[in-house]
Structures are given as C-alpha cells and as structure tokens.
Design an enzyme around this catalytic site. Structure first.
Site, PDB file in Angstrom:
ATOM      1  N   GLU A 202       0.870  -1.054   0.079  1.00  0.00           N
ATOM      2  CA  GLU A 202      -0.341  -0.132  -0.011  1.00  0.00           C
ATOM      3  C   GLU A 202       0.878   1.084   0.326  1.00  0.00           C
ATOM      4  OE1 GLU A 202      -2.795  -0.471   3.161  1.00  0.00           O
ATOM      5  OE2 GLU A 202      -3.299  -2.105   2.338  1.00  0.00           O
TER       6      GLU A 202
ATOM      7  N   ASP B  82     -11.863 -11.069  -1.527  1.00  0.00           N
ATOM      8  CA  ASP B  82     -13.322 -11.345  -0.167  1.00  0.00           C
ATOM      9  C   ASP B  82     -13.522  -9.902  -1.195  1.00  0.00           C
ATOM     10  OD1 ASP B  82     -12.216  -8.643   0.259  1.00  0.00           O
ATOM     11  OD2 ASP B  82     -12.064  -9.576   2.229  1.00  0.00           O
TER      12      ASP B  82
ATOM     13  N   GLU C  45      -6.014 -11.299  -1.331  1.00  0.00           N
ATOM     14  CA  GLU C  45      -6.560 -11.201  -0.640  1.00  0.00           C
ATOM     15  C   GLU C  45      -8.258 -11.474  -0.829  1.00  0.00           C
ATOM     16  OE1 GLU C  45      -5.264  -7.781   1.821  1.00  0.00           O
ATOM     17  OE2 GLU C  45      -3.004  -8.265   1.933  1.00  0.00           O
TER      18      GLU C  45
ATOM     19  N   HIS D 148     -10.335  -6.850  -2.686  1.00  0.00           N
ATOM     20  CA  HIS D 148     -11.358  -6.501  -1.624  1.00  0.00           C
ATOM     21  C   HIS D 148     -12.049  -6.040  -2.584  1.00  0.00           C
ATOM     22  CE1 HIS D 148      -8.614  -7.587   1.558  1.00  0.00           C
ATOM     23  NE2 HIS D 148      -7.971  -7.061   1.580  1.00  0.00           N
TER      24      HIS D 148
ATOM     25  N   ASN E 208       2.332  -6.003  -2.079  1.00  0.00           N
ATOM     26  CA  ASN E 208       1.113  -5.895  -2.445  1.00  0.00           C
ATOM     27  C   ASN E 208       0.123  -5.077  -2.565  1.00  0.00           C
ATOM     28  OD1 ASN E 208      -0.979  -7.761  -1.512  1.00  0.00           O
ATOM     29  ND2 ASN E 208      -0.636  -7.253   0.646  1.00  0.00           N
TER      30      ASN E 208
HETATM   31  C1  XIL Z   1      -7.068  -6.584   7.886  1.00  0.00           C
HETATM   32  C2  XIL Z   1      -6.963  -7.158   8.789  1.00  0.00           C
HETATM   33  O1  XIL Z   1      -7.971  -8.649   8.159  1.00  0.00           O
HETATM   34  C3  XIL Z   1      -7.791  -6.908  10.912  1.00  0.00           C
HETATM   35  O2  XIL Z   1      -8.072  -8.427  11.411  1.00  0.00           O
HETATM   36  C4  XIL Z   1      -7.539  -6.279  11.642  1.00  0.00           C
HETATM   37  O3  XIL Z   1      -7.656  -5.601  12.157  1.00  0.00           O
HETATM   38  C5  XIL Z   1      -6.230  -4.890  10.067  1.00  0.00           C
HETATM   39  O4  XIL Z   1      -5.943  -5.415   8.783  1.00  0.00           O
HETATM   40  N1  XIL Z   1      -5.518  -5.615   3.672  1.00  0.00           N
HETATM   41  C6  XIL Z   1      -4.168  -6.130   4.019  1.00  0.00           C
HETATM   42  C7  XIL Z   1      -4.406  -6.789   5.425  1.00  0.00           C
HETATM   43  O5  XIL Z   1      -3.062  -6.229   3.606  1.00  0.00           O
HETATM   44  O6  XIL Z   1      -3.313  -6.826   6.410  1.00  0.00           O
HETATM   45  C8  XIL Z   1      -5.988  -6.237   6.281  1.00  0.00           C
HETATM   46  O7  XIL Z   1      -6.212  -6.884   7.314  1.00  0.00           O
HETATM   47  C9  XIL Z   1      -6.818  -6.221   5.137  1.00  0.00           C
HETATM   48  C10 XIL Z   1      -6.931  -4.571   3.949  1.00  0.00           C
END
Ligand code: XIL
Length: 343
Positions: free
Chosen positions: A149, A258, A256, A226, A190
């Site tokens: 990020e 979802d 990641e 996401h 990432n």
């Molecule tokens: C999120 C976790 O799922 C949560 O439990 C935590 O509180 C905050 O972080 N992108 C990422 C992850 O790379 O590390 C993040 O994970 C979600 C977004």
C-alpha cells in the site's frame, strides 16, 4: 491378496482422495496455490476452523500475526508466539506460508510512531525488523509481502511514516534487506484498489517497474481484490493488468480476495459474488505468471469486513457456520476445469 485385488485397492487409494478433494488439491492440479489469511486465535481455539484450513488451502498468510504491532511490540522485544504457531501448522499440513507484512504504514506500535527517530535510526530499526523476521523463518516462509500500500488513491507514492522518515528509497531498501536475509524467498509488493484499470493500477505498475529497472530483488505483485459487486474490475482490465505486470518479469497473485455484500446477503447477491470470484480465478488461471489465488479469510464468521465496513459482510467462500456457499461450488468448478498442462 490376489494381485488384481491389490491393483484395485491401489486404484481406490488413488481415486478416493480426488473424490474428497479440497480446493487445494484441485488448485495444485491446475498449477496454482490456493490460499487464505489465517486468524491464529481461531486456529488455536476452533477445531472446525483448523480442519477447514487444512482441507481446502495449501497457502496461508497470517492475517495479523506477523504485523509490526503483534510481532515487535517493544523496541527490544519480539513476540513470535502466534507467528510460530501458524508456521508450525502450515508445515504439519504441507502448506506454503506467505509472510505478511514487512513495510506498511498501518498497525505500527506506539514506540515506533512516537519515537522521534532520526532517518538513520529508522533505517536501522527497519533493517533489523525485516532481517529478524526473514532470518527466523528462512526456508520456512516461501514468500513475503515485503511492502504494501505504498501507492495512494491518486496513483502517486503515498506519503507515510516510512516515506517521510526514510525517504523514497525505503521500498528498494526493504526489498534488498529481505533478500539479504533469505535469497531464496519470493518477494512481493502487495496493494489494493489497483486490480483493474485506472490511476492507482498505473501507480502500482510504475512503482514496481521502477524497482525492477533499478535491479531491486522484487519477484511478484499481489493484487488484493477486496471488492464488492459494485466495484469489481471487469475481467478484461484485470487480464490486461496481470499481463503488463508479467511483462516486467514479475509473478502475480490474487492475494486477499473477498467480495463484500450488504447483509443479510440476498440470493441474487450471493450469485453475483460467485460470478466475480469465478471470473477472477479464471483470469488468474489463464495467465501463466499468476501463481496464487488467496481469499482474506475462510468463513464469514472470522472475516474482517463486518468490523471495517459496517452493514457489509458475507464476503468469503464459507458461511458463518463453516458450510460452503454458492461461490464455493463455482470456484471448485473453475479449478476442476483447469488443467496443469494448460499452464
Ligand atoms: C486487516 C485484518 O484482516 C484485520 O483483522 C486487522 O484489524 C486490520 O487489517 N489489507 C491487508 C491486510 O493487507 O493486512 C488487512 O488486514 C486488510 C486489508
């Protein structure tokens, strides 16, 4: 035993696991890793959760266990309790581990953020942090999300604790330090929101291209994915993006995924979700450099979405009860149709 009976027994042994195959076995036959983020507290306390992980996935990313706040809570103290538990579980179940995450502007401890460190001190802290983790798990953690990020919504390098404290070369330094500690590890960048077309995807491309051209040891890019039915990128844009990243000599990962829905989720939305997962996986499978496909969690019960996006949820392959949702079957079908020979 009669020789023919032996042959039949052997054939049964070969076919039985396929009949009961989890997604991990189908993914392996298709030439990719199938992964998930792991909540280590759930892993330690919920046997059904652990069972599901071992059955369906062959790649795990610690959801929080290797983040700076958790693993390095004080300047002189590391806490590897959760990270060690995850790596041991992965080894016991022949899963790969993706370490997550070495340089990120979130989930940083107060001692670090409020420490008023000089540029040289911050470099020394980050180097020690990275090399302590990567060295500890050398040969056991196959890949690392070294940086995450680092690009803003406008596509420009994000102004963060690390970029301000160390300067723009913090990314190159982080990859070099990680590579020094484990020259075999697959090192990834990432990010989210840059899966398809647009300013952010272009910004991610520029950053990783620039690292490649400098000869920095970066090997892959994770696109987080996401998304929701309203903003999932069209397949053609994802495909073009994966292709241009691959043309830089980089592996790619859906890292990641979802698909959040308004909850309670309607049947129509669950079907849309199944289509979005299916199409994303298809694009990955069709691109030889796309090496893994991971979801950010297994069951909706432990998903981060409801807490971070109030009113949304139901984002994963398994419901709160651990049962497969419609999306599971559509993912399964795509994996089954894919053949290793295609890749
Ligand atoms: C999120 C976790 O799922 C949560 O439990 C935590 O509180 C905050 O972080 N992108 C990422 C992850 O790379 O590390 C993040 O994970 C979600 C977004």
């Amino acid at each position: 035993m009669h020789p023919r009976a032996l042959v039949m027994a052997a054939a049964l042994l070969i076919t039985l696991p396929t009949a009961a195959a989890g997604l991990r076995d189908l993914a392996q036959a298709a030439g990719i890793h199938f992964g998930t983020a792991v909540n280590v507290e759930a892993l330690n306390t919920d046997a059904a959760y652990a069972h599901l992980l071992a059955r369906e996935f062959n790649l795990v990313t610690p959801e929080n266990a290797m983040k700076f706040t958790v693993v390095h809570p004080e300047r002189e103290r590391y806490d590897f309790t959760q990270a060690d538990a995850l790596v041991a579980f992965a080894e016991a179940h022949a899963m790969q581990v993706n370490g997550h995450v070495l340089v990120w502007h979130q989930q940083l401890p107060d001692w670090l953020m409020q420490g008023q460190f000089s540029q040289d001190e911050l470099k020394a802290i980050l180097r020690e942090h990275i090399q302590t983790l990567v060295t500890r798990y050398r040969g056991r953690v196959a890949s690392w999300d070294v940086a995450a990020e680092a690009v803003g919504e406008d596509g420009q390098p994000r102004d963060t604790f690390w970029s301000r404290g160390i300067g723009p070369d913090y990314l190159a330094l982080a990859f070099r330090w990680a590579h020094e500690a484990d020259p075999q590890a697959h090192l990834r960048y990432n990010d989210y929101g840059g899966e398809g077309a647009g300013a952010k995807a272009d910004g991610i491309y520029r950053i990783v291209a620039d690292l490649r051209w400098q000869g920095v040891p970066i090997h892959g890019v994770g696109l987080q994915m996401h998304v929701s039915p309203d903003d999932a990128p069209p397949s053609k844009d994802l495909r073009a993006n994966l292709q241009r990243l691959a043309a830089l000599g980089l592996a790619t990962h859906i890292s990641e995924m979802d698909v959040m829905l308004p909850v309670p989720a309607s049947r129509a939305n669950l079907n849309k979700q199944a289509v979005i997962y299916r199409d994303t996986l298809k694009v990955c499978l069709a691109q030889p450099q796309c090496r893994s496909f991971s979801t950010w969690g297994t069951t909706d019960r432990y998903s981060w979405i409801p807490e971070y996006f109030p009113g949304k949820g139901a984002a994963l392959l398994f419901g709160e009860d651990g049962q497969p949702k419609p999306v599971y079957e559509s993912v399964r079908r795509v994996l089954r149709a894919a053949r290793a020979s295609k890749r």
